[in-house]
Design a protein around this motif. Structure first.
Motif, PDB file in Angstrom:
ATOM      1  N   ILE A 171      12.211  13.290  -4.198  1.00  0.00           N
ATOM      2  CA  ILE A 171      11.082  12.439  -3.807  1.00  0.00           C
ATOM      3  C   ILE A 171      10.318  13.092  -2.659  1.00  0.00           C
ATOM      4  N   ARG A 172      11.060  13.626  -1.705  1.00  0.00           N
ATOM      5  CA  ARG A 172      10.405  14.289  -0.573  1.00  0.00           C
ATOM      6  C   ARG A 172       9.566  15.469  -1.039  1.00  0.00           C
ATOM      7  N   ALA A 173      10.105  16.282  -1.939  1.00  0.00           N
ATOM      8  CA  ALA A 173       9.359  17.445  -2.428  1.00  0.00           C
ATOM      9  C   ALA A 173       8.096  17.017  -3.167  1.00  0.00           C
ATOM     10  N   ARG A 174       8.199  15.970  -3.980  1.00  0.00           N
ATOM     11  CA  ARG A 174       7.017  15.467  -4.691  1.00  0.00           C
ATOM     12  C   ARG A 174       5.965  14.960  -3.705  1.00  0.00           C
ATOM     13  N   ALA A 175       6.415  14.213  -2.721  1.00  0.00           N
ATOM     14  CA  ALA A 175       5.476  13.649  -1.753  1.00  0.00           C
ATOM     15  C   ALA A 175       4.713  14.752  -1.022  1.00  0.00           C
ATOM     16  N   LEU A 176       5.419  15.783  -0.595  1.00  0.00           N
ATOM     17  CA  LEU A 176       4.760  16.886   0.099  1.00  0.00           C
ATOM     18  C   LEU A 176       3.778  17.601  -0.829  1.00  0.00           C
ATOM     19  N   ALA A 177       4.164  17.770  -2.097  1.00  0.00           N
ATOM     20  CA  ALA A 177       3.258  18.399  -3.063  1.00  0.00           C
ATOM     21  C   ALA A 177       2.025  17.542  -3.318  1.00  0.00           C
ATOM     22  N   ASN A 178       2.166  16.233  -3.156  1.00  0.00           N
ATOM     23  CA  ASN A 178       1.043  15.319  -3.379  1.00  0.00           C
ATOM     24  C   ASN A 178       0.120  15.200  -2.165  1.00  0.00           C
ATOM     25  N   GLY A 179       0.483  15.855  -1.083  1.00  0.00           N
ATOM     26  CA  GLY A 179      -0.359  15.797   0.106  1.00  0.00           C
ATOM     27  C   GLY A 179      -0.054  14.645   1.033  1.00  0.00           C
TER      28      GLY A 179
ATOM     29  N   ILE B 274       0.880  -1.173   0.000  1.00  0.00           N
ATOM     30  CA  ILE B 274       0.000   0.000   0.000  1.00  0.00           C
ATOM     31  C   ILE B 274       0.913   1.216   0.000  1.00  0.00           C
ATOM     32  N   HIS B 275       0.977   1.898  -1.142  1.00  0.00           N
ATOM     33  CA  HIS B 275       1.880   3.035  -1.287  1.00  0.00           C
ATOM     34  C   HIS B 275       1.272   4.315  -0.713  1.00  0.00           C
ATOM     35  N   ALA B 276       2.143   5.219  -0.302  1.00  0.00           N
ATOM     36  CA  ALA B 276       1.690   6.488   0.271  1.00  0.00           C
ATOM     37  C   ALA B 276       1.554   7.585  -0.774  1.00  0.00           C
ATOM     38  N   GLY B 277       2.160   7.404  -1.965  1.00  0.00           N
ATOM     39  CA  GLY B 277       2.087   8.434  -3.010  1.00  0.00           C
ATOM     40  C   GLY B 277       3.311   9.319  -3.085  1.00  0.00           C
ATOM     41  N   LEU B 278       4.487   8.730  -2.824  1.00  0.00           N
ATOM     42  CA  LEU B 278       5.719   9.527  -2.753  1.00  0.00           C
ATOM     43  C   LEU B 278       6.272   9.936  -4.103  1.00  0.00           C
ATOM     44  N   TYR B 279       6.140   9.092  -5.107  1.00  0.00           N
ATOM     45  CA  TYR B 279       7.000   9.200  -6.281  1.00  0.00           C
ATOM     46  C   TYR B 279       6.405   9.956  -7.469  1.00  0.00           C
ATOM     47  N   TYR B 280       5.123  10.197  -7.490  1.00  0.00           N
ATOM     48  CA  TYR B 280       4.438  10.525  -8.738  1.00  0.00           C
ATOM     49  C   TYR B 280       4.305  12.038  -8.921  1.00  0.00           C
ATOM     50  N   PRO B 281       4.368  12.517 -10.175  1.00  0.00           N
ATOM     51  CA  PRO B 281       4.318  13.957 -10.421  1.00  0.00           C
ATOM     52  C   PRO B 281       3.059  14.597  -9.852  1.00  0.00           C
ATOM     53  N   PRO B 282       3.185  15.714  -9.147  1.00  0.00           N
ATOM     54  CA  PRO B 282       2.012  16.386  -8.591  1.00  0.00           C
ATOM     55  C   PRO B 282       0.984  16.689  -9.682  1.00  0.00           C
TER      56      PRO B 282
END
Length: 369
Positions: free
Chosen positions: A105-113, A50-58
């Protein structure tokens, strides 16, 4: 010719989630599966994470649907008694050169909520995973694991309680548009001709090919590509309580460590581009696995790696190309009322399944003109 309100093609986790959501809205649903059992393809040959959504473009479908889907999936598993565990994972920079990628990755994850995410320095990593070597890591406590077969059983049960019917050993060969909807021709031991008001193509590895056999869908279709990833089990326990991921590599998330619901370890998948789906596991790949794993776990004993299984990702981009987003094509894209094609639904498709189902149900219910 038989008529039905809605046909979902494919009884993997995404197809079953779509069928559940559509049936719950009051629609008649028929699920057609070409194999003799549900969930025998992508859904049973993955990491069950179950992924948290870290990697994907906002702003991408992968980002939106994995973040929402993960939250929905935890709640669903809790309410239905599906085995799962929020064990957390570490995304590891094995060398200092990987730290900038980890920061991205951290910046993307934060942008993804993604709300729960911690940056750990090497000393903090050692405190929670003493056997792990790193120059730093991201800790995602929202990442977990799930019993994918139990999940599919629950989804199918929900769909059937709302009146859906699953028909196995029934491949869809093609279709055409008529005034009353979409006419499908099926094969198998009992071929049928069906007319449906709506059709959801959730055929996984076969989705692009099938889309080309459905009305007006051949225009603008992506090319299908296949990336095999093999997994190795490990004889004995490993000294880790969390999932361990390296910084991602092109085509996948790198050879990582996951644990099943019984606590047994498995490593994988790697990435190997192939022409057609093939689930062969070459034992010789263990040497490559060992070299990759030892970058962050020097204590690995290579002779304990044992071939396990392989999965195949349904890619809609080829080697060397940037990863593609999920492609959910409805009438707005192809001008065929009632038809939705789900293309390139690879990882994080398991995590996003419930959210994909809700998205598809919403699009089917939307007025079409």
């Amino acid at each position: 010719m038989e008529t039905v309100d809605c046909v979902v093609v494919g009884a993997g986790v995404v197809g079953l989630a779509c069928a559940r959501a559509i049936a719950a809205s009051g629609r008649e649903v028929l699920i057609l599966e070409r194999e003799r059992a549900f969930g025998t393809g992508i859904s049973s040959r993955n990491s069950e994470v179950i992924h948290a959504g870290l990697y994907y473009p906002p702003g991408s479908l992968k980002a939106r649907l994995s973040v929402a889907g993960g939250r929905m999936l935890y709640a669903y598993c809790e309410s239905r008694g599906v085995a799962h565990r929020r064990c957390g994972k570490l995304v590891v920079a094995a060398q200092r050169e990987a730290l900038p990628a980890l920061a991205r990755i951290r910046a993307r994850a934060l942008a993804n909520g993604v709300e729960e995410l911690l940056w750990l320095e090497p000393g903090a990593v050692k405190e929670i995973e003493p056997a792990l070597d790193s120059c730093g890591a991201l800790f995602s406590p929202a990442t977990g694991i799930v019993d994918s077969h139990g999940l599919m059983l629950a989804l199918l049960g929900d769909a059937e309680r709302h009146g859906a019917t699953l028909v196995l050993d029934t491949p869809v060969l093609g279709g055409r548009a008529e005034a009353g909807g979409i006419v499908l021709q099926t094969g198998g031991e009992a071929p049928m001709t069906l007319q449906a008001r709506c059709v959801v193509n959730a055929a996984g590895l076969d989705a692009v090919r099938l889309a080309g056999q459905l009305p007006a869908s051949s225009r603008g279709l992506p090319q299908a590509h296949f990336a095999r990833g093999v997994y190795f089990s490990y004889a004995g326990r490993v000294p880790f309580s969390h999932l361990i991921y390296p910084v991602p590599e092109p085509g996948g998330l790198g050879i990582h460590l996951t644990l099943d619901m019984g606590g047994q370890p498995r490593f994988g998948p790697d990435v190997e581009w192939i022409d057609t789906p093939d689930y062969t596991v070459d034992p010789a790949r263990a040497e490559r696995f060992a070299a990759a794993i030892r970058k962050w776990w020097p204590g690995l004993e290579p002779e304990r790696l044992q071939p396990a299984y392989a999965g195949v990702r349904p890619k809609i981009v080829g080697p060397g190309e940037a990863d593609a987003d999920f492609q959910i094509d409805g009438p707005a894209e192809h001008r065929v009322p009632g038809l939705i094609n789900l293309l390139g639904i690879e990882s994080p498709g398991l995590t996003a399944a419930l959210a994909i189902g809700e998205e598809v149900a919403r699009r089917i219910a939307a007025p079409q003109g």
